[in-house]
Write a protein that holds these residues in place. Structure first.
Motif, PDB file in Angstrom:
ATOM      1  N   GLY A   1      -0.307   2.680  -3.020  1.00  0.00           N
ATOM      2  CA  GLY A   1      -1.653   3.329  -2.683  1.00  0.00           C
ATOM      3  C   GLY A   1      -2.629   2.382  -2.729  1.00  0.00           C
ATOM      4  N   TYR A   2      -3.769   2.762  -1.964  1.00  0.00           N
ATOM      5  CA  TYR A   2      -5.209   1.776  -1.906  1.00  0.00           C
ATOM      6  C   TYR A   2      -5.510   1.353  -3.273  1.00  0.00           C
ATOM      7  CZ  TYR A   2      -9.306  -0.134  -0.690  1.00  0.00           C
ATOM      8  OH  TYR A   2     -10.262  -1.105  -0.501  1.00  0.00           O
ATOM      9  N   GLU A   3      -5.756   2.201  -4.215  1.00  0.00           N
ATOM     10  CA  GLU A   3      -6.392   1.912  -5.577  1.00  0.00           C
ATOM     11  C   GLU A   3      -5.358   1.355  -6.242  1.00  0.00           C
ATOM     12  OE1 GLU A   3      -7.910   5.569  -7.177  1.00  0.00           O
ATOM     13  OE2 GLU A   3      -9.822   5.254  -6.275  1.00  0.00           O
TER      14      GLU A   3
ATOM     15  N   CYS B   1      -8.584   6.455  -0.142  1.00  0.00           N
ATOM     16  CA  CYS B   1      -8.649   5.340   0.798  1.00  0.00           C
ATOM     17  C   CYS B   1     -10.188   4.945   1.228  1.00  0.00           C
ATOM     18  CB  CYS B   1      -7.431   5.562   1.788  1.00  0.00           C
ATOM     19  SG  CYS B   1      -8.072   6.557   3.128  1.00  0.00           S
TER      20      CYS B   1
ATOM     21  N   TYR C   1      -6.574  -3.291   4.698  1.00  0.00           N
ATOM     22  CA  TYR C   1      -6.104  -1.974   4.608  1.00  0.00           C
ATOM     23  C   TYR C   1      -6.637  -1.243   6.082  1.00  0.00           C
ATOM     24  CZ  TYR C   1      -5.222   2.897   3.388  1.00  0.00           C
ATOM     25  OH  TYR C   1      -4.829   4.075   3.310  1.00  0.00           O
TER      26      TYR C   1
ATOM     27  N   ALA D   1     -11.249   3.673   6.901  1.00  0.00           N
ATOM     28  CA  ALA D   1      -9.918   4.088   7.432  1.00  0.00           C
ATOM     29  C   ALA D   1      -9.505   5.468   7.927  1.00  0.00           C
ATOM     30  CB  ALA D   1      -8.986   3.694   6.380  1.00  0.00           C
ATOM     31  N   THR D   2     -10.229   6.474   7.239  1.00  0.00           N
ATOM     32  CA  THR D   2     -10.122   7.749   7.355  1.00  0.00           C
ATOM     33  C   THR D   2     -10.741   7.853   8.819  1.00  0.00           C
ATOM     34  OG1 THR D   2     -10.026   8.470   4.825  1.00  0.00           O
ATOM     35  CG2 THR D   2     -10.469  10.158   6.563  1.00  0.00           C
TER      36      THR D   2
ATOM     37  N   ARG E   1       0.688   7.805   1.751  1.00  0.00           N
ATOM     38  CA  ARG E   1      -0.369   7.425   0.951  1.00  0.00           C
ATOM     39  C   ARG E   1      -1.574   7.602   1.232  1.00  0.00           C
ATOM     40  NH1 ARG E   1       0.613   6.259  -4.774  1.00  0.00           N
ATOM     41  NH2 ARG E   1       2.822   5.382  -4.757  1.00  0.00           N
ATOM     42  N   GLN E   2      -2.038   7.268   2.505  1.00  0.00           N
ATOM     43  CA  GLN E   2      -3.290   7.341   3.228  1.00  0.00           C
ATOM     44  C   GLN E   2      -3.674   9.000   3.453  1.00  0.00           C
ATOM     45  OE1 GLN E   2      -4.125   8.140   6.672  1.00  0.00           O
ATOM     46  NE2 GLN E   2      -6.444   7.348   6.239  1.00  0.00           N
TER      47      GLN E   2
ATOM     48  N   PHE F   1       0.768  -1.102  -0.015  1.00  0.00           N
ATOM     49  CA  PHE F   1      -0.025  -0.044  -0.219  1.00  0.00           C
ATOM     50  C   PHE F   1       0.737   1.202   0.217  1.00  0.00           C
ATOM     51  CE2 PHE F   1      -3.658  -2.710   2.023  1.00  0.00           C
ATOM     52  CZ  PHE F   1      -4.308  -2.634   1.018  1.00  0.00           C
TER      53      PHE F   1
ATOM     54  N   GLU G   1     -10.061  -3.914   1.446  1.00  0.00           N
ATOM     55  CA  GLU G   1     -10.539  -2.852   2.518  1.00  0.00           C
ATOM     56  C   GLU G   1     -10.072  -3.454   4.000  1.00  0.00           C
ATOM     57  OE1 GLU G   1     -14.312  -0.265   3.962  1.00  0.00           O
ATOM     58  OE2 GLU G   1     -14.362  -1.059   1.883  1.00  0.00           O
TER      59      GLU G   1
END
Length: 236
Positions: free
Chosen positions: A34-36, A137, A65, A141-142, A131-132, A30, A62
């Protein structure tokens, strides 16, 4: 909900170690993509497990993550918990003088700077965190990071700034001063290549980064003392 085999008395079962290996691999994947950009296949390959293992232990991309974020929060509190708790006590104590409030704010900033020191482990987590913060994301998570870590630190720092400056807690100046302390404190780390160029070097040594951190804390101290001296609401 993510599943994993429980630990047994005297050690961990293979399932627990596999779950930990997936988590560590996911952090690095990640952090790079990154997530995507990351896939469960990428994570499984990095962890040297079969792709279905991701679903078994974490349900989905997800899920893994979010567990990375939860683990990052745990690691951060291990480094910063004592400083934040001391700051909260100082901020809530109406007898705290300027010096105690200033030292409390600097304690938080110093703890943040320590978490930025370069080790392989911290580099991986910092890349994940960057990255987050910067890219798309999962909303879950946020929310977790805001509610379980960032919100608490932002709150106590604003309380300290408000006490020192005399500004209201929700005053724009209170919010901006609190943000500025963190931004300025992390500037050397964020612009490390520029720092190396300014020093006429290819890289910045660990001792030089520690000096940069000391300077950042000194600058922050001047700022906090300046706010206290301009506070019109207190008699000194």
């Amino acid at each position: 909900m993510a599943r994993h085999k429980p630990a047994t008395k005297g050690g961990y079962q293979r399932g627990e170690s596999t779950r930990a290996a997936i988590l560590m691999a996911a952090v690095e994947v990640f952090g790079r993509r990154g997530y995507e950009g990351a896939s469960t296949r990428d994570i499984a390959k990095a962890a040297e497990v079969n792709a279905p293992a991701i679903q078994y232990y974490f349900d989905s991309k997800e899920g893994v993550y979010l567990q990375c974020v939860e683990h990052l929060i745990t690691l951060l509190w291990q480094k910063m918990g004592a400083a934040v708790e001391a700051a909260e006590m100082a901020a809530s104590d109406r007898t705290s003088d300027d010096q105690r409030l200033i030292e409390a704010a600097l304690g938080i900033l110093a703890a943040v700077l320590v978490t930025q020191e370069d080790t392989h482990h911290r580099k991986a987590w910092r890349a994940f965190f960057d990255r987050q913060q910067a890219g798309p994301c999962p909303p879950s998570a946020t929310v977790a990071f805001e509610q379980k870590f960032k919100g608490r630190i932002d709150s106590v720092m604003r309380q300290l700034i408000a006490r020192l400056s005399g500004f209201a807690l929700e005053d724009e100046r209170t919010i901006l001063h609190a943000m500025a302390l963190f931004t300025q404190g992390l500037a050397f780390r964020a612009h490390k290549p520029r720092l190396a160029t300014a020093l006429g070097q290819e890289n910045v040594s660990r001792s030089q980064m520690r000096l940069a951190n000391d300077i950042a804390l000194t600058q922050a101290r001047f700022t906090l003392h300046g706010l206290a001296q301009r506070n019109p609401s207190l008699t000194r």
